[in-house]
Design a protein around this motif. Structure first.
Motif, mmCIF file in Angstrom:
data_model
loop_
_atom_site.group_PDB
_atom_site.id
_atom_site.type_symbol
_atom_site.label_atom_id
_atom_site.label_comp_id
_atom_site.label_asym_id
_atom_site.label_seq_id
_atom_site.Cartn_x
_atom_site.Cartn_y
_atom_site.Cartn_z
ATOM 1 N N ASP A 1 51.649 -7.763 53.004
ATOM 2 C CA ASP A 1 52.110 -8.723 52.001
ATOM 3 C C ASP A 1 52.541 -10.051 52.610
ATOM 4 O O ASP A 1 53.266 -10.822 51.986
ATOM 5 C CB ASP A 1 53.254 -8.128 51.183
ATOM 6 C CG ASP A 1 54.371 -7.541 52.043
ATOM 7 O OD1 ASP A 1 54.303 -7.668 53.285
ATOM 8 O OD2 ASP A 1 55.306 -6.949 51.475
ATOM 9 N N ASP B 1 52.713 -11.163 42.376
ATOM 10 C CA ASP B 1 52.468 -9.765 42.041
ATOM 11 C C ASP B 1 51.918 -9.625 40.626
ATOM 12 O O ASP B 1 51.025 -8.806 40.370
ATOM 13 C CB ASP B 1 53.768 -8.973 42.190
ATOM 14 C CG ASP B 1 53.542 -7.479 42.263
ATOM 15 O OD1 ASP B 1 52.830 -7.034 43.181
ATOM 16 O OD2 ASP B 1 54.075 -6.756 41.406
ATOM 17 N N VAL C 1 48.027 -12.676 51.362
ATOM 18 C CA VAL C 1 48.088 -12.650 49.902
ATOM 19 C C VAL C 1 47.522 -13.920 49.270
ATOM 20 O O VAL C 1 46.804 -13.857 48.255
ATOM 21 C CB VAL C 1 49.550 -12.442 49.439
ATOM 22 C CG1 VAL C 1 49.630 -12.403 47.918
ATOM 23 C CG2 VAL C 1 50.126 -11.167 50.036
ATOM 24 N N GLN D 1 46.736 -2.145 48.345
ATOM 25 C CA GLN D 1 47.993 -2.202 47.599
ATOM 26 C C GLN D 1 48.125 -1.025 46.638
ATOM 27 O O GLN D 1 49.230 -0.497 46.427
ATOM 28 C CB GLN D 1 48.094 -3.528 46.844
ATOM 29 C CG GLN D 1 48.182 -4.745 47.737
ATOM 30 C CD GLN D 1 49.313 -4.653 48.737
ATOM 31 O OE1 GLN D 1 50.450 -4.336 48.381
ATOM 32 N NE2 GLN D 1 49.009 -4.923 50.001
#
Length: 272
Positions: free
Chosen positions: A165, A233, A170, A153
């Motif tokens: 993603d 995130d 994730v 990333q």
């Protein structure tokens, strides 16, 4: 168990590596030289660091080779900073094409190393950010999965090419990082049974809970005295210090006991 149920990420290494190799093959020479969030390292250097992780793991876990030794009075963070820097500097002699070839060649061998582990046995390398003392093998392996994914990333951020993603890639990263909750909460004493809940939004997210248990904390379930809600995130960037604690607190939604929410929003899942 303090770390919660076993998490088996071994089937994901090949998928993560395919995403990485596809990305690297698409990069121009200029993109290989782009600066990353890692201080002093460009994309080429981050790839060299990932290659170092492959080599170190195969050498240590497959071949029983101890590698570089600690210098006198050297701490774990300073040892890792020194040895990582030494390899990255040496890897600057390698072409991008060669490094991609090496990752593609060594990756399946590393997969075989992971498959040789008993997940519930002792870790080859304890996970210090999840607490002192012995770690289970599954957490050690999952820690390396998170490292590979996060470095990918960081490269994607540097070159402006998002990817890797999908929720199935994730979610295990978030799950692994949140196994650090009991250690993160270690300085906050609360009566046994007190619970803290972390909610990560979106398809890759979920709900995690830590519970106070006779002076310490463990992963578990309970009626929460505090809840922290974050985006995926923000959670992984907080855990790896891609954003600051202050930035994470600004972005999070918190409810309940402020000492507990402050502790959760300081979560760290790298050696620093």
């Amino acid at each position: 168990m303090v770390f919660g149920p076993v998490l088996d990420v071994r089937p994901l290494f090949r998928q993560e590596r395919e995403e990485l190799l596809g990305l690297l093959r698409s990069l121009s020479r200029e993109e290989w030289s782009r600066a990353t969030v890692c201080p002093g390292w460009d994309v080429h250097d981050v790839v060299g660091h990932v290659l170092n992780d492959y080599v170190r793991r195969i050498s240590g876990s497959r071949d029983g080779f101890g590698g570089a030794v600690f210098a006198n009075d050297e701490t774990l963070p300073s040892y890792l900073a020194r040895t990582n820097d030494e390899f990255v500097r040496a890897a600057r002699q390698c072409s991008p094409e060669l490094m991609v070839e090496l990752l593609g060649h060594l990756g399946p061998e590393l997969d075989r190393v992971w498959e040789s582990f008993d997940l519930t046995g002792p870790a080859a390398l304890d996970v210090s950010w999840a607490g002192p003392g012995p770690s289970p093998a599954w957490l050690d392996i999952a820690r390396d999965y998170t490292e590979f994914w996060v470095h990918q990333q960081q490269i994607r951020d540097a070159v402006g090419k998002p990817g890797a993603d999908r929720p199935e890639l994730v979610h295990p990263v978030l799950d692994t990082f949140l196994r650090a909750l009991p250690y993160t909460l270690r300085e906050v004493a609360r009566p046994s049974g007190t619970a803290v809940r972390v909610v990560v939004t979106g398809p890759a997210g979920g709900t995690w809970c830590a519970v106070s248990d006779d002076g310490s904390w463990r992963m578990g379930d309970g009626d929460p005295a505090a809840t922290v809600t974050m985006r995926p995130d923000d959670l992984w960037r907080l855990a790896t210090r891609g954003i600051t604690v202050a930035e994470a607190r600004e972005r999070a939604a918190v409810q309940g006991d402020p000492a507990l929410t402050d502790a959760v929003t300081s979560l760290l899942a790298v050696v620093a």
